[in-house]
Design a protein around this motif. Structure first.
Motif, PDB file in Angstrom:
ATOM      1  N   PRO A   1       0.796  -1.234   0.000  1.00 45.61           N
ATOM      2  CA  PRO A   1       0.000   0.000   0.000  1.00 45.61           C
ATOM      3  C   PRO A   1       0.831   1.288   0.000  1.00 45.61           C
ATOM      4  N   PHE A   2       2.132   1.184  -0.273  1.00 48.31           N
ATOM      5  CA  PHE A   2       2.989   2.368  -0.212  1.00 48.31           C
ATOM      6  C   PHE A   2       2.924   3.189  -1.489  1.00 48.31           C
ATOM      7  N   GLN A   3       2.921   2.517  -2.632  1.00 44.08           N
ATOM      8  CA  GLN A   3       2.713   3.197  -3.899  1.00 44.08           C
ATOM      9  C   GLN A   3       2.288   2.183  -4.954  1.00 44.08           C
ATOM     10  N   ALA A   4       1.195   2.489  -5.641  1.00 43.07           N
ATOM     11  CA  ALA A   4       0.681   1.627  -6.698  1.00 43.07           C
ATOM     12  C   ALA A   4      -0.331   2.433  -7.500  1.00 43.07           C
ATOM     13  N   LYS A   5      -0.658   1.969  -8.689  1.00 44.67           N
ATOM     14  CA  LYS A   5      -1.639   2.656  -9.516  1.00 44.67           C
ATOM     15  C   LYS A   5      -3.056   2.216  -9.148  1.00 44.67           C
ATOM     16  N   ASP A   6      -3.967   3.190  -9.070  1.00 41.43           N
ATOM     17  CA  ASP A   6      -5.361   2.855  -8.831  1.00 41.43           C
ATOM     18  C   ASP A   6      -6.040   2.515 -10.157  1.00 41.43           C
TER      19      ASP A   6
ATOM     20  N   PHE B   1       0.557   5.225   0.683  1.00 34.21           N
ATOM     21  CA  PHE B   1       1.040   5.801   1.938  1.00 34.21           C
ATOM     22  C   PHE B   1       2.199   6.764   1.697  1.00 34.21           C
ATOM     23  N   ASP B   2       3.212   6.286   0.965  1.00 34.36           N
ATOM     24  CA  ASP B   2       4.367   7.138   0.661  1.00 34.36           C
ATOM     25  C   ASP B   2       3.955   8.362  -0.148  1.00 34.36           C
ATOM     26  N   VAL B   3       3.057   8.141  -1.098  1.00 33.45           N
ATOM     27  CA  VAL B   3       2.635   9.225  -1.986  1.00 33.45           C
ATOM     28  C   VAL B   3       2.003  10.365  -1.187  1.00 33.45           C
ATOM     29  N   GLU B   4       1.131  10.032  -0.247  1.00 34.39           N
ATOM     30  CA  GLU B   4       0.469  11.073   0.543  1.00 34.39           C
ATOM     31  C   GLU B   4       1.453  11.812   1.445  1.00 34.39           C
ATOM     32  N   LEU B   5       2.419  11.088   1.990  1.00 35.41           N
ATOM     33  CA  LEU B   5       3.400  11.756   2.853  1.00 35.41           C
ATOM     34  C   LEU B   5       4.294  12.708   2.052  1.00 35.41           C
ATOM     35  N   ILE B   6       4.699  12.306   0.854  1.00 37.27           N
ATOM     36  CA  ILE B   6       5.523  13.195   0.030  1.00 37.27           C
ATOM     37  C   ILE B   6       4.696  14.358  -0.503  1.00 37.27           C
ATOM     38  N   ASP B   7       3.402  14.154  -0.695  1.00 35.36           N
ATOM     39  CA  ASP B   7       2.525  15.267  -1.065  1.00 35.36           C
ATOM     40  C   ASP B   7       2.596  16.383  -0.020  1.00 35.36           C
ATOM     41  N   LEU B   8       2.763  16.018   1.241  1.00 32.37           N
ATOM     42  CA  LEU B   8       2.877  17.017   2.305  1.00 32.37           C
ATOM     43  C   LEU B   8       4.147  17.849   2.130  1.00 32.37           C
ATOM     44  N   VAL B   9       5.221  17.196   1.704  1.00 32.90           N
ATOM     45  CA  VAL B   9       6.484  17.907   1.464  1.00 32.90           C
ATOM     46  C   VAL B   9       6.317  18.861   0.285  1.00 32.90           C
TER      47      VAL B   9
ATOM     48  N   ALA C   1      11.081   7.689  -2.710  1.00 31.44           N
ATOM     49  CA  ALA C   1      10.057   7.188  -1.791  1.00 31.44           C
ATOM     50  C   ALA C   1       9.588   5.854  -2.326  1.00 31.44           C
ATOM     51  N   ALA C   2      10.117   4.775  -1.769  1.00 33.06           N
ATOM     52  CA  ALA C   2       9.872   3.462  -2.367  1.00 33.06           C
ATOM     53  C   ALA C   2       9.767   2.368  -1.317  1.00 33.06           C
ATOM     54  N   GLY C   3       9.166   2.685  -0.176  1.00 32.37           N
ATOM     55  CA  GLY C   3       9.103   1.694   0.884  1.00 32.37           C
ATOM     56  C   GLY C   3      10.487   1.156   1.189  1.00 32.37           C
ATOM     57  N   MET C   4      11.463   2.060   1.314  1.00 29.30           N
ATOM     58  CA  MET C   4      12.874   1.680   1.374  1.00 29.30           C
ATOM     59  C   MET C   4      13.401   1.663   2.804  1.00 29.30           C
ATOM     60  N   THR C   5      13.949   0.518   3.179  1.00 27.02           N
ATOM     61  CA  THR C   5      14.524   0.360   4.506  1.00 27.02           C
ATOM     62  C   THR C   5      15.835   1.127   4.628  1.00 27.02           C
ATOM     63  N   ILE C   6      16.011   1.778   5.760  1.00 30.32           N
ATOM     64  CA  ILE C   6      17.260   2.480   6.060  1.00 30.32           C
ATOM     65  C   ILE C   6      18.309   1.448   6.478  1.00 30.32           C
ATOM     66  N   THR C   7      19.420   1.402   5.779  1.00 27.16           N
ATOM     67  CA  THR C   7      20.513   0.501   6.150  1.00 27.16           C
ATOM     68  C   THR C   7      21.829   1.278   6.130  1.00 27.16           C
ATOM     69  N   ASP C   8      22.815   0.753   6.844  1.00 31.98           N
ATOM     70  CA  ASP C   8      24.125   1.408   6.879  1.00 31.98           C
ATOM     71  C   ASP C   8      24.742   1.460   5.480  1.00 31.98           C
TER      72      ASP C   8
ATOM     73  N   PRO D   1       3.153  -5.358   5.580  1.00 37.68           N
ATOM     74  CA  PRO D   1       2.038  -4.571   5.036  1.00 37.68           C
ATOM     75  C   PRO D   1       1.723  -4.893   3.581  1.00 37.68           C
ATOM     76  N   VAL D   2       2.752  -5.279   2.838  1.00 37.16           N
ATOM     77  CA  VAL D   2       2.568  -5.633   1.434  1.00 37.16           C
ATOM     78  C   VAL D   2       1.695  -6.879   1.309  1.00 37.16           C
ATOM     79  N   TRP D   3       1.964  -7.882   2.159  1.00 37.36           N
ATOM     80  CA  TRP D   3       1.148  -9.103   2.140  1.00 37.36           C
ATOM     81  C   TRP D   3      -0.260  -8.836   2.654  1.00 37.36           C
ATOM     82  N   ASN D   4      -0.375  -8.011   3.671  1.00 39.39           N
ATOM     83  CA  ASN D   4      -1.703  -7.676   4.179  1.00 39.39           C
ATOM     84  C   ASN D   4      -2.555  -7.023   3.093  1.00 39.39           C
ATOM     85  N   GLU D   5      -1.943  -6.148   2.295  1.00 43.53           N
ATOM     86  CA  GLU D   5      -2.654  -5.489   1.207  1.00 43.53           C
ATOM     87  C   GLU D   5      -3.056  -6.507   0.137  1.00 43.53           C
ATOM     88  N   TYR D   6      -2.178  -7.433  -0.177  1.00 37.78           N
ATOM     89  CA  TYR D   6      -2.475  -8.448  -1.180  1.00 37.78           C
ATOM     90  C   TYR D   6      -3.624  -9.348  -0.715  1.00 37.78           C
TER      91      TYR D   6
END
Length: 275
Positions: A58-63, A71-79, A112-119, A208-213
């Motif tokens: 549910p982070f980014q997909a076409k309707d 989710f990501d799309v709406e948060l970046i819309d705020l920026v 913005a791609a549902g990306m995990t922060i890693t070292d 969350p990806v599996w829950n959406e599916y």
């Protein structure tokens, strides 16, 4: 003294100056970015350009209309709203996002791609404050008795290439000496299709990806197990882009404080866990 020669020299100098000014103007035009009132340089005037990799609901997909939502799309819309511009989304392979090459090449301002922060990713990207706590999950077809990785000995497990889920499963298989074939797919849609059509016996991706599916495909797939990997998602900008990073973090902080984040979370993820 030769007046005609002097005149020619003056004319030549004037022409050279004109060419020099024109050259500078040409260079300025090649910088396709605009500058917002907040002093943030953008790759395209009037727009905040976002690199993502579709689909990743549910982070980014076409309707159904083809518009990219999530989710990501709406948060970046705020920026974008904070900067007084609109968000434009570029769909691009995840490898170019996580490596920083897309940002460095000026393809986009923010990732913005549902990306995990890693070292490792921090070496090539500047991450925002975390905006989502993520866990990995093992999905199987409905009716499967599998509950653990160990029960998949001699089987095929699907992962999405280039993700932390892929890294986690490959590490588990190696460390535990499991006889599991890890099959990497180019994107989430291919991975989910492989599970649905029995190309793999199980698949691992973010919960969350599996829950959406499962919500969109009831009765087909269930979550067999979860793996608390301590992952957090972050938005990313080009290394050294402090002004944009500050704008992103300020937007996230404001959304958390005024309830906007919780509303967006409930829309795309579900009830927000108690903190």
């Amino acid at each position: 003294m030769n007046p005609l020669g002097s005149t020619r020299r003056v004319a030549a100098l004037a022409a050279a100056a004109t060419l020099a000014i024109g050259g500078l103007a040409g260079c300025a035009k090649e910088d396709t970015g605009g500058t917002t009132a907040g002093g943030v340089s953008l790759v395209k005037a009037g727009a905040l350009t976002t690199c993502t990799h579709l689909p990743y609901a549910p982070f980014q997909a076409k309707d159904e209309t083809g518009k990219v939502v999530g989710f990501d799309v709406e948060l970046i819309d705020l920026v974008a709203k904070k900067l007084g511009v609109t968000q434009e989304i570029v769909d691009t392979p995840f490898e170019g996002i996580k490596s920083g090459s897309d940002l460095n090449a000026g393809k986009c301002d923010v990732a913005a791609a549902g990306m995990t922060i890693t070292d490792e990713r921090k070496q090539v990207l500047d991450f925002s404050d975390p905006y989502f706590d993520a866990t990995q999950a093992l999905a199987v077809l409905t009716g499967s008795s599998v509950k653990t990785l160990e029960e998949l000995a001699g089987k095929r497990v699907g992962v999405q290439g280039g993700t932390t889920g892929e890294e986690y499963i490959k590490t588990q298989v190696e460390q535990k000496g499991l006889n599991i074939e890890v099959v990497s797919f180019r994107d989430l849609a291919a991975q989910q299709q492989a599970l649905a059509t029995n190309q793999v016996e199980a698949a691992v991706n973010d919960l969350p990806v599996w829950n959406e599916y499962i919500k969109n495909n009831p009765g087909k797939v269930v979550v067999a197990a979860g793996f608390d990997t301590g992952e957090q998602y972050g938005f990313a900008v080009k290394k050294g882009n402090a002004a944009l990073l500050q704008a992103v973090n300020e937007s996230l902080a404001a959304a958390r404080s005024d309830g906007t984040y919780d509303r967006i979370y409930a829309t795309w993820i579900g009830a927000k866990p108690a903190s």
